[in-house]
Scaffold this motif. Structure first.
Motif, PDB file in Angstrom:
ATOM      1  N   ALA A 196       0.848  -1.208   0.000  1.00 52.79           N
ATOM      2  CA  ALA A 196       0.000   0.000   0.000  1.00 52.79           C
ATOM      3  C   ALA A 196       0.874   1.245   0.000  1.00 52.79           C
ATOM      4  CB  ALA A 196      -0.920   0.000   1.222  1.00 52.79           C
ATOM      5  N   GLY A 197       1.855   1.299   0.899  1.00 50.64           N
ATOM      6  CA  GLY A 197       2.720   2.471   1.003  1.00 50.64           C
ATOM      7  C   GLY A 197       3.515   2.700  -0.271  1.00 50.64           C
ATOM      8  N   TYR A 198       4.085   1.621  -0.813  1.00 50.63           N
ATOM      9  CA  TYR A 198       4.895   1.788  -2.027  1.00 50.63           C
ATOM     10  C   TYR A 198       4.044   2.194  -3.229  1.00 50.63           C
ATOM     11  CZ  TYR A 198       9.391   0.358  -0.188  1.00 50.63           C
ATOM     12  OH  TYR A 198      10.574   0.319   0.498  1.00 50.63           O
ATOM     13  N   THR A 199       2.852   1.633  -3.343  1.00 51.97           N
ATOM     14  CA  THR A 199       2.007   2.023  -4.473  1.00 51.97           C
ATOM     15  C   THR A 199       1.599   3.489  -4.331  1.00 51.97           C
ATOM     16  OG1 THR A 199       1.215  -0.237  -4.591  1.00 51.97           O
ATOM     17  CG2 THR A 199      -0.034   1.404  -5.829  1.00 51.97           C
ATOM     18  N   ALA A 200       1.253   3.886  -3.109  1.00 52.67           N
ATOM     19  CA  ALA A 200       0.937   5.299  -2.878  1.00 52.67           C
ATOM     20  C   ALA A 200       2.139   6.158  -3.274  1.00 52.67           C
ATOM     21  CB  ALA A 200       0.582   5.518  -1.411  1.00 52.67           C
ATOM     22  N   ALA A 201       3.340   5.694  -2.934  1.00 54.72           N
ATOM     23  CA  ALA A 201       4.562   6.462  -3.235  1.00 54.72           C
ATOM     24  C   ALA A 201       4.765   6.603  -4.748  1.00 54.72           C
ATOM     25  CB  ALA A 201       5.771   5.778  -2.598  1.00 54.72           C
ATOM     26  N   ILE A 202       4.569   5.509  -5.470  1.00 49.74           N
ATOM     27  CA  ILE A 202       4.764   5.552  -6.928  1.00 49.74           C
ATOM     28  C   ILE A 202       3.794   6.574  -7.552  1.00 49.74           C
ATOM     29  CG2 ILE A 202       4.489   4.218  -9.077  1.00 49.74           C
ATOM     30  CD1 ILE A 202       5.360   1.725  -7.262  1.00 49.74           C
ATOM     31  N   TYR A 203       2.543   6.502  -7.150  1.00 47.06           N
ATOM     32  CA  TYR A 203       1.540   7.425  -7.712  1.00 47.06           C
ATOM     33  C   TYR A 203       1.792   8.865  -7.258  1.00 47.06           C
ATOM     34  CZ  TYR A 203      -1.478   4.086 -10.056  1.00 47.06           C
ATOM     35  OH  TYR A 203      -1.988   3.169 -10.940  1.00 47.06           O
ATOM     36  N   ALA A 204       2.134   9.030  -5.985  1.00 42.80           N
ATOM     37  CA  ALA A 204       2.358  10.393  -5.472  1.00 42.80           C
ATOM     38  C   ALA A 204       3.589  11.016  -6.128  1.00 42.80           C
ATOM     39  CB  ALA A 204       2.515  10.361  -3.955  1.00 42.80           C
ATOM     40  N   ALA A 205       4.639  10.202  -6.309  1.00 50.71           N
ATOM     41  CA  ALA A 205       5.867  10.729  -6.919  1.00 50.71           C
ATOM     42  C   ALA A 205       5.599  11.131  -8.371  1.00 50.71           C
ATOM     43  CB  ALA A 205       6.977   9.681  -6.845  1.00 50.71           C
ATOM     44  N   THR A 216      -9.841   9.739   5.671  1.00 48.37           N
ATOM     45  CA  THR A 216     -10.241   9.584   7.076  1.00 48.37           C
ATOM     46  C   THR A 216     -11.108  10.788   7.435  1.00 48.37           C
ATOM     47  OG1 THR A 216      -8.405  10.859   7.977  1.00 48.37           O
ATOM     48  CG2 THR A 216      -7.997   8.512   7.544  1.00 48.37           C
ATOM     49  N   LYS A 217     -11.461  10.897   8.693  1.00 46.73           N
ATOM     50  CA  LYS A 217     -12.299  12.048   9.065  1.00 46.73           C
ATOM     51  C   LYS A 217     -11.504  13.360   9.100  1.00 46.73           C
ATOM     52  CE  LYS A 217     -12.058  12.152  14.083  1.00 46.73           C
ATOM     53  NZ  LYS A 217     -12.774  12.043  15.331  1.00 46.73           N
ATOM     54  N   VAL A 218     -10.168  13.268   9.054  1.00 49.88           N
ATOM     55  CA  VAL A 218      -9.353  14.494   9.048  1.00 49.88           C
ATOM     56  C   VAL A 218      -8.966  14.834   7.606  1.00 49.88           C
ATOM     57  CG1 VAL A 218      -7.190  15.533   9.842  1.00 49.88           C
ATOM     58  CG2 VAL A 218      -8.424  13.941  11.331  1.00 49.88           C
ATOM     59  N   PRO A 219      -9.364  16.004   7.126  1.00 42.75           N
ATOM     60  CA  PRO A 219      -8.987  16.369   5.756  1.00 42.75           C
ATOM     61  C   PRO A 219      -7.470  16.335   5.574  1.00 42.75           C
ATOM     62  CG  PRO A 219     -10.603  17.915   6.638  1.00 42.75           C
ATOM     63  CD  PRO A 219     -10.189  17.032   7.779  1.00 42.75           C
ATOM     64  N   GLY A 220      -7.032  15.707   4.497  1.00 44.99           N
ATOM     65  CA  GLY A 220      -5.598  15.638   4.223  1.00 44.99           C
ATOM     66  C   GLY A 220      -4.916  14.418   4.829  1.00 44.99           C
ATOM     67  N   VAL A 221      -5.671  13.616   5.567  1.00 47.65           N
ATOM     68  CA  VAL A 221      -5.093  12.387   6.135  1.00 47.65           C
ATOM     69  C   VAL A 221      -5.827  11.190   5.535  1.00 47.65           C
ATOM     70  CG1 VAL A 221      -4.632  11.041   8.215  1.00 47.65           C
ATOM     71  CG2 VAL A 221      -4.448  13.537   8.279  1.00 47.65           C
ATOM     72  N   PHE A 222      -5.068  10.291   4.946  1.00 49.98           N
ATOM     73  CA  PHE A 222      -5.641   9.171   4.200  1.00 49.98           C
ATOM     74  C   PHE A 222      -5.094   7.859   4.764  1.00 49.98           C
ATOM     75  CE2 PHE A 222      -5.080  12.989   1.761  1.00 49.98           C
ATOM     76  CZ  PHE A 222      -6.343  13.221   1.265  1.00 49.98           C
ATOM     77  N   ALA A 223      -5.864   6.793   4.617  1.00 49.15           N
ATOM     78  CA  ALA A 223      -5.403   5.485   5.115  1.00 49.15           C
ATOM     79  C   ALA A 223      -5.603   4.442   4.026  1.00 49.15           C
ATOM     80  CB  ALA A 223      -6.169   5.091   6.376  1.00 49.15           C
ATOM     81  N   CYS A 224      -4.652   3.534   3.907  1.00 49.31           N
ATOM     82  CA  CYS A 224      -4.752   2.498   2.882  1.00 49.31           C
ATOM     83  C   CYS A 224      -4.086   1.220   3.374  1.00 49.31           C
ATOM     84  CB  CYS A 224      -4.101   2.977   1.574  1.00 49.31           C
ATOM     85  SG  CYS A 224      -2.392   3.524   1.758  1.00 49.31           S
ATOM     86  N   VAL A 271      -1.000  13.351   4.589  1.00 48.54           N
ATOM     87  CA  VAL A 271      -0.385  12.175   5.217  1.00 48.54           C
ATOM     88  C   VAL A 271      -1.122  10.933   4.730  1.00 48.54           C
ATOM     89  CG1 VAL A 271       0.136  10.983   7.390  1.00 48.54           C
ATOM     90  CG2 VAL A 271       0.164  13.484   7.312  1.00 48.54           C
ATOM     91  N   ILE A 272      -0.349   9.946   4.296  1.00 43.62           N
ATOM     92  CA  ILE A 272      -0.941   8.659   3.889  1.00 43.62           C
ATOM     93  C   ILE A 272      -0.472   7.605   4.881  1.00 43.62           C
ATOM     94  CG2 ILE A 272      -0.971   6.873   2.103  1.00 43.62           C
ATOM     95  CD1 ILE A 272      -0.713   9.129   0.016  1.00 43.62           C
ATOM     96  N   ILE A 273      -1.427   7.032   5.595  1.00 43.35           N
ATOM     97  CA  ILE A 273      -1.076   6.031   6.610  1.00 43.35           C
ATOM     98  C   ILE A 273      -1.220   4.640   5.995  1.00 43.35           C
ATOM     99  CG2 ILE A 273      -1.649   5.107   8.888  1.00 43.35           C
ATOM    100  CD1 ILE A 273      -2.918   7.943   9.374  1.00 43.35           C
ATOM    101  N   ALA A 274      -0.105   3.925   5.962  1.00 45.20           N
ATOM    102  CA  ALA A 274      -0.081   2.594   5.335  1.00 45.20           C
ATOM    103  C   ALA A 274       0.732   1.665   6.235  1.00 45.20           C
ATOM    104  CB  ALA A 274       0.553   2.698   3.940  1.00 45.20           C
ATOM    105  N   THR A 275       0.374   1.674   7.520  1.00 47.54           N
ATOM    106  CA  THR A 275       1.202   0.978   8.513  1.00 47.54           C
ATOM    107  C   THR A 275       0.844  -0.495   8.686  1.00 47.54           C
ATOM    108  OG1 THR A 275      -0.256   2.054  10.117  1.00 47.54           O
ATOM    109  CG2 THR A 275       1.940   2.953   9.874  1.00 47.54           C
ATOM    110  N   GLY A 276      -0.184  -0.965   7.969  1.00 54.00           N
ATOM    111  CA  GLY A 276      -0.446  -2.397   7.943  1.00 54.00           C
ATOM    112  C   GLY A 276      -1.035  -2.965   9.222  1.00 54.00           C
ATOM    113  N   ALA A 277      -1.002  -4.268   9.295  1.00 57.81           N
ATOM    114  CA  ALA A 277      -1.513  -4.982  10.465  1.00 57.81           C
ATOM    115  C   ALA A 277      -0.545  -6.114  10.762  1.00 57.81           C
ATOM    116  CB  ALA A 277      -2.900  -5.538  10.180  1.00 57.81           C
ATOM    117  N   THR A 278      -0.559  -6.536  11.991  1.00 54.43           N
ATOM    118  CA  THR A 278       0.350  -7.605  12.395  1.00 54.43           C
ATOM    119  C   THR A 278      -0.477  -8.827  12.778  1.00 54.43           C
ATOM    120  OG1 THR A 278       1.797  -5.894  13.260  1.00 54.43           O
ATOM    121  CG2 THR A 278       2.270  -8.137  13.952  1.00 54.43           C
TER     122      THR A 278
END
Ligand code: NDP
Length: 333
Positions: free
Chosen positions: A34-43, A290-298, A127-134
């Protein structure tokens, strides 16, 4: 992007030293698919993304061996190699990939603050949060001993390697039942190990698993250990542990699948974002917002259902597009 010293805000640091502050347009936290794909698109959208990789650079996939279900790899690819490729692709378009762990956030203002290793503050416009799950494990030494050699926490990822063999699934929730049914279509026999005398899974899933002929439910059993010469060849279970009828049984299996739940890595944002009772970040349906504008989760930090590399990558793409549109609107483009 520039660096400055923040002399006002020392919170999160030792008391004396001022924290370095850096302003970025797009901060990505986490380095799985998720984080890397977001990075590729954002870059590629000129957002100059900065990525902090977190505790496990490359995410959960780096702990798996062969990945055969990610489209585009007809011969399969190892998890670590796939993450190296994703990293190279993100870097190629200018992502600034860094070591470091986001330890806390402040999303109360118009600029979003993220503390990195409690040593530095990133002030991010998005901010894009892509911290996953354990995945949760039982905590047995044998789980580590046979990691990648018969122990897995993802039936969809690894079930294929056990075609025609006997396997065990631990857990009694929807995930365990779903994985037992999935595996039953591939393997010879599935033992579903349930610690109580009832399943936690939904009624419909319970009914479904009861109808599958090659799933045997072992009630009131707990795993004592695994055995085998280098790879898992069997498991030892306690039956009715802690009761007068307690006994031990050993059963031959080739694969041991954990399905006792996941912990989304969302603790550090919980004060500012909505999460469900387990901790998955809530996003506005059909988006990564997310509920905060400018903060996204994937990715898995907001997905309790699919949890696949390809779905995580898809949601990472959504997050980057959502971030790009948010920034365009903000800057009146
Ligand atoms: P759950 O928390 O629902 O279930 C975990 C299961 O593992 C429980 O049966 C629990 O036992 C068992 N367990 C926990 N710890 C241990 C242990 N140490 N030893 C043995 N067994 C243990 O997690 P799931 O991942 O199954 O589901 C998470 C959420 O995702 C749920 O809300 C579920 O409904 C949802 N989900 C939905 C799906 C769908 O709609 N298709 C598919 C998958 C998940 P006990 O019951 O005794 O506590």
């Amino acid at each position: 992007m520039f660096k400055s010293l923040n002399l006002d805000d020392n919170s999160g640091s030792n008391d004396k030293l001022p924290l370095e502050t850096e302003k970025v347009k797009c901060l990505i936290i986490g380095s799985g698919p998720a984080g890397y794909t977001a990075a590729i698109y954002a870059a590629r959208a000129n957002l100059n993304p900065v990525m902090y990789q977190g505790l496990q650079p490359g995410g959960q996939l780096t702990t798996t061996t062969e990945v055969e279900n990610y489209p585009g790899y007809p011969k399969g690819i190892t998890g670590p190699l796939m993450m190296e490729d994703l990293n190279a692709q993100a870097v190629r378009f200018g992502t600034d990939v860094r070591w470091g762990l986001a330890t806390k956030v402040d999303f109360s203002g118009s600029v979003h603050k993220v503390w990195i290793d409690d040593e530095k503050i990133i002030e991010a416009e998005s901010v894009i949060i892509a911290t996953g799950a354990t995945a949760k494990y039982l905590g047995m030494e044998d789980e580590k001993k046979y990691a990648g050699s018969g122990v897995s926490a993802c039936a969809t990822c690894d079930g294929f390697f056990y075609r025609g063999k006997d396997v065990a699934v631990v857990g009694g929730g929807d995930t365990a039942v779903e994985e037992a049914i999935y595996l039953a279509g591939l393997v010879n026999k599935v033992y579903l190990i349930v610690r109580r005398n009832e399943l936690r899974a939904s009624k419909v899933m319970q009914d479904r698993v009861m109808r599958v002929k090659n799933v045997e439910i072992l009630w009131e059993r707990q795993t004592k250990g695994l055995f085998g010469d280098g790879v898992v060849e069997g498991m030892t279970l306690w039956k009715k542990k802690g009761t007068p009828e307690e006994e031990e049984v050993s059963i031959k299996i080739d694969g041991f699948f954990l399905a006792i739940g996941h912990t989304p890595n969302s603790d550090f944002v919980k004060d500012f974002l909505d999460t469900d009772e387990v901790g998955y970040i809530k996003t506005i349906e059909g988006t990564s917002k997310t509920k905060v504008p400018g903060v996204f989760a994937c990715g898995d930090v907001q997905d309790s259902i699919y949890r696949q590399a390809v779905t995580a990558a898809g949601s990472g793409c959504m997050a980057a597009i959502d971030a790009e549109r948010y920034l365009s609107e903000k800057h009146g483009a």
